[in-house]
Each structure stands twice: as structure tokens, then as C-alpha cells.
Write a protein that holds these residues in place. Structure first.
Motif, PDB file in Angstrom:
ATOM      1  N   ARG A   1       2.291  -4.482  -0.864  1.00  0.00           N
ATOM      2  CA  ARG A   1       1.354  -5.306  -0.094  1.00  0.00           C
ATOM      3  C   ARG A   1       1.458  -5.009   1.414  1.00  0.00           C
ATOM      4  NH1 ARG A   1      -1.250  -8.405  -2.888  1.00  0.00           N
ATOM      5  NH2 ARG A   1      -0.686  -9.141  -4.968  1.00  0.00           N
ATOM      6  N   LEU A   2       1.353  -3.737   1.736  1.00  0.00           N
ATOM      7  CA  LEU A   2       1.441  -3.338   3.151  1.00  0.00           C
ATOM      8  C   LEU A   2       0.131  -3.653   3.863  1.00  0.00           C
ATOM      9  CD1 LEU A   2       2.990   0.136   2.325  1.00  0.00           C
ATOM     10  CD2 LEU A   2       4.207  -1.748   3.434  1.00  0.00           C
ATOM     11  N   ASP A   3       0.220  -3.979   5.146  1.00  0.00           N
ATOM     12  CA  ASP A   3      -1.022  -4.111   5.907  1.00  0.00           C
ATOM     13  C   ASP A   3      -1.573  -2.699   6.145  1.00  0.00           C
ATOM     14  OD1 ASP A   3       0.065  -2.939   8.356  1.00  0.00           O
ATOM     15  OD2 ASP A   3       1.199  -4.801   8.514  1.00  0.00           O
ATOM     16  N   PRO A   4      -2.850  -2.585   6.511  1.00  0.00           N
ATOM     17  CA  PRO A   4      -3.487  -1.259   6.628  1.00  0.00           C
ATOM     18  C   PRO A   4      -2.702  -0.287   7.493  1.00  0.00           C
ATOM     19  CG  PRO A   4      -5.133  -2.975   6.785  1.00  0.00           C
ATOM     20  CD  PRO A   4      -3.806  -3.673   6.740  1.00  0.00           C
ATOM     21  N   ALA A   5      -2.245  -0.741   8.654  1.00  0.00           N
ATOM     22  CA  ALA A   5      -1.493   0.170   9.532  1.00  0.00           C
ATOM     23  C   ALA A   5      -0.203   0.616   8.860  1.00  0.00           C
ATOM     24  CB  ALA A   5      -1.191  -0.525  10.865  1.00  0.00           C
ATOM     25  N   GLY A   6       0.478  -0.316   8.242  1.00  0.00           N
ATOM     26  CA  GLY A   6       1.722   0.036   7.565  1.00  0.00           C
ATOM     27  C   GLY A   6       1.478   0.995   6.410  1.00  0.00           C
ATOM     28  N   GLN A   7       0.351   0.825   5.751  1.00  0.00           N
ATOM     29  CA  GLN A   7       0.030   1.723   4.650  1.00  0.00           C
ATOM     30  C   GLN A   7      -0.186   3.152   5.154  1.00  0.00           C
ATOM     31  OE1 GLN A   7      -3.779   1.450   2.586  1.00  0.00           O
ATOM     32  NE2 GLN A   7      -2.646   0.947   0.720  1.00  0.00           N
TER      33      GLN A   7
ATOM     34  N   ARG B   1       0.684  -0.266  -3.885  1.00  0.00           N
ATOM     35  CA  ARG B   1       0.107  -1.611  -3.875  1.00  0.00           C
ATOM     36  C   ARG B   1       1.145  -2.733  -3.974  1.00  0.00           C
ATOM     37  NH1 ARG B   1      -4.485  -1.137  -7.570  1.00  0.00           N
ATOM     38  NH2 ARG B   1      -5.290   0.257  -5.970  1.00  0.00           N
TER      39      ARG B   1
ATOM     40  N   HIS C   1      10.012  -5.217  -2.204  1.00  0.00           N
ATOM     41  CA  HIS C   1       8.756  -5.688  -2.809  1.00  0.00           C
ATOM     42  C   HIS C   1       9.100  -6.534  -4.036  1.00  0.00           C
ATOM     43  CE1 HIS C   1       9.317  -2.438  -5.740  1.00  0.00           C
ATOM     44  NE2 HIS C   1       8.453  -3.067  -6.483  1.00  0.00           N
TER      45      HIS C   1
ATOM     46  N   GLN D   1      -2.152   5.306  -2.827  1.00  0.00           N
ATOM     47  CA  GLN D   1      -2.418   3.921  -2.419  1.00  0.00           C
ATOM     48  C   GLN D   1      -2.142   2.955  -3.552  1.00  0.00           C
ATOM     49  OE1 GLN D   1      -6.435   4.418  -1.016  1.00  0.00           O
ATOM     50  NE2 GLN D   1      -5.814   4.295   1.148  1.00  0.00           N
TER      51      GLN D   1
END
Lengths: 186, 186
Positions: free
Chosen positions: B132-138, B129, B185, B125
Motif C-alpha cells: 500500500r505504497l503512496d504513488p511517490a513511494g511506489q 500492492r 506490510h 505494481q
DNA sequence: CGTGCATGGCTAATGGCAGTAGCTTTTTGG
DNA sequence: CCAAAAAGCTACTGCCATTAGCCATGCACG
């Protein structure tokens, strides 16, 4: 004492059923014998031992998957065929998760398994034909496809993903990424 | 009869050595006891049984890999950090192929293993960082990374690739493909 | 210094499994 | 109809995990 009318294939079938129901670790001659309604030593009339039985189960699973591959690829080509192969792979594994764990990952290293392994390979090679890859590129490409399909399938069948949520999406992204990594084809 | 001076960790260490030398299937209390110079039942003073020993080995392996991850990610960021993580993963597995087979693939589903699994996750994770992925994308991204790393590693450690030739190249291509699939990014 | 008790080791025994030996019954082929 | 191969069976061995219960060790405290 009437005869049970077993055969090598009947024993393999019983073994596959044991695996499906209780997992690959539960594959034991005693369990197979019980399912066949026979005493354990009787199995030796059809199978050389537990090791051979596992090999035969491996052959069975490899061939089942090769059959699914052939079905999926039939009448398709290019990216469409590759996508269908990948989905067929996953569909087989989700339908029979425990069975997948009984599939040897190195079939080409054992003579008894090689033929079944080659069947799978040939379907993939055929699907990749439109890209006209040179031999080295073809090897690399097949390896990458296997990494993705096997990696996803083994994690999914072993419960390796925390949540089942959006797994279709994950797999689709992997397929797309793989296809994007191939050179353009006619 | 002098004391052997065992401890739970010493037993786990012996178990890991047995696995390294003879494969994960050879992990047996009898083998561990022999290596410790002790009778098999004595092990029960330090370990609840074979099942628990396997779990403890799993924890050990998960933590070893998490350590490698932390080392690899230290002082790097972005694509550089991800690449280092992937190489650290593979390096660990090639250094200890049999041990890798003892690593549980679903650590988050067992309380004893969860902490070690989360350690790994956190390093990944952190490396992601910058995107800056959203939670689902992460979640999707970590899944894809795992699929590639685990898929490659499990095939390589099990001898699943026909020839060892150009495997570095195959892995590098997979890493590149994965990185290319991420959004740009900063 | 001793002594007591938790700890860590042991042997013996049970039950499950793979595999072997050798016997009996069935089936089949001539 | 009969002989012999095939397909069962029981009995046995040896390995493994696990449990029970015994004994030596060595530390903690008087």
C-alpha cells in the motif's frame, strides 16, 4: 602537405569527443579522422584499427573514473567514503553519459583493461577496510556495490527512468540500503 | 524460384536467433537474410529496415520478459511474489544473455515499445500492492527494484563478474536487502 | 477454368565504412 | 647534408544498408 602532429593519445581524445557529441554508436574511424583533419587511413599510423581504438577509449574511461574514485575517497573513511564513491560514480556518468556507455563492464577479462579495472577495485577495497570483511564477504560486498552503482548509472545515462524527478532521492535510498546491509563496523 | 513464405514475425524470429548465436552486434540484415534463405533486399518487403527490425526485436524481448513475469507472479503475493519476479528476471537473462542486450532500457520513451514496457510495470505494481505504497513511494520502489535486477543482469550477462562463483548468493542477498528496505506490510 | 493484379522475391547499383597496399613528403639523427 | 623512419596521402577491396526496377507466384474473382 603539412603534418597534423597526431599521436595515439590525440586520436583517443578525438574519439572520446566524438562519443561525447554523437554517442558511442557514432564512433567511427571516418568521424575521428574528420575531427583530426586527416584522411581515415592515416589513423592506422597511430592505432591498429577500430577495435583497438575502442579498447583504448575503454582504458581512458576506466582511468578517468578511477581518478574520480581516488579523489572522492581521499580523506574519508567508512560509510562516508562509500557514499562519496557512489556519488562520484554517478557524477561522472551524468557528466559524460555517452562516454559511460563506452566503459567495458568486464575489464578484468582483457589484459589491456585489467590494470585500470584494478585501480578502481583497490579504491573500493580500501574504503571497505574498516568493516574487516573476510575475502568472500568482501567479494560479495563489492559485487553488490557495483550492481547498485552500475545499475543506476546505466539506467540514468540511457534515459531509463521515466521522469528525472527525485532521482537524487532514489539514489540516496539505494546507498542507504546498501550501507544498512553491511555489518556494523568499529 | 519458389517462395520463402516469410512474414514480419518470421524475420524477427530469425533476427532473435542471429542475436542468440552471434551476439547483438552481429544483427545485420545480411545475416538475417542468409538465415531466412533470401537475398537481403527481400527483407524490406516485411520490415522497413534495420532500425525497425531492432525495434521489433526489442518489443519481442520486452514481451517475453513480461510473460515470464506474469508466470512468476501468478499465485504469489508479497515478498514471495517479488522474490519470484527477481528470479524470473535473472533466469530469463541467463537463458538468453545476448537477447537481453537487445532489450531497450527506456521502453516508455518510444511509442512502439511502451505497451510492452507497461506490461512489465503492471506485474510489478501488482506484486507491490500489499505494501500500500503512496504513488511517490511506489515509483521509488520500482526504480530500486529495476536498478538491482537490471544492474545484476547486465553485469552477469556481459561477463562483468570476475568469477561465476556464489553469484546465486550475491543475488539472493540483493533481493533480501531490497525487501528489508521496504516498510513492513500486513 | 482462366486471367489479372497484388505480393514477394530477385538483380543491379549507390554510398558509407573498415582495412590494405604502396607511394610521397616530412622530420630527424648521425 | 643525407639517409631512413615516420606520418601523411590516394587508390582499391570487400562488406553492409538501402533504393530502384524487374519478374514470377499465387490468390480472387469473373
Amino acid at each position: 602537405m603539412p603534418r597534423a602532429g597526431l599521436s595515439t593519445q590525440a586520436v583517443v581524445q578525438a574519439a572520446v569527443e566524438v562519443i561525447d557529441e554523437h554517442g558511442v554508436a557514432a564512433l567511427t574511424l571516418a568521424a575521428v579522422a574528420a575531427r583530426c583533419g586527416v584522411a581515415a587511413p592515416s589513423l592506422y599510423k597511430h592505432v591498429a584499427g577500430l577495435t583497438e581504438l575502442k579498447t583504448l577509449v575503454g582504458v581512458r574511461v576506466l582511468n578517468e573514473l578511477a581518478d574520480r574514485f581516488a579523489d572522492a575517497a581521499m580523506g574519508r573513511s567508512g560509510a562516508d567514503a562509500i557514499t562519496a564513491l557512489m556519488h562520484a560514480y554517478r557524477a561522472y556518468v551524468t557528466a559524460h553519459p555517452a562516454r559511460y556507455a563506452a566503459m567495458p563492464v568486464d575489464p578484468l577479462h582483457q589484459p589491456e583493461l585489467a590494470a585500470a579495472g584494478i585501480r578502481q577495485l583497490e579504491v573500493i577495497q580500501a574504503a571497505l577496510r574498516p568493516w574487516r570483511l573476510d575475502p568472500a564477504g568482501q567479494i560479495q560486498t563489492i559485487r553488490k556495490l557495483r550492481v547498485i552503482a552500475h545499475g543506476f548509472a546505466s539506467l540514468e545515462s540511457a534515459g531509463g527512468f521515466g521522469l528525472p524527478e527525485d532521482l537524487d532521492e532514489t539514489y540516496q535510498q539505494l546507498i542507504t540500503t546498501f550501507l544498512d546491509s553491511l555489518p556494523a563496523h568499529p
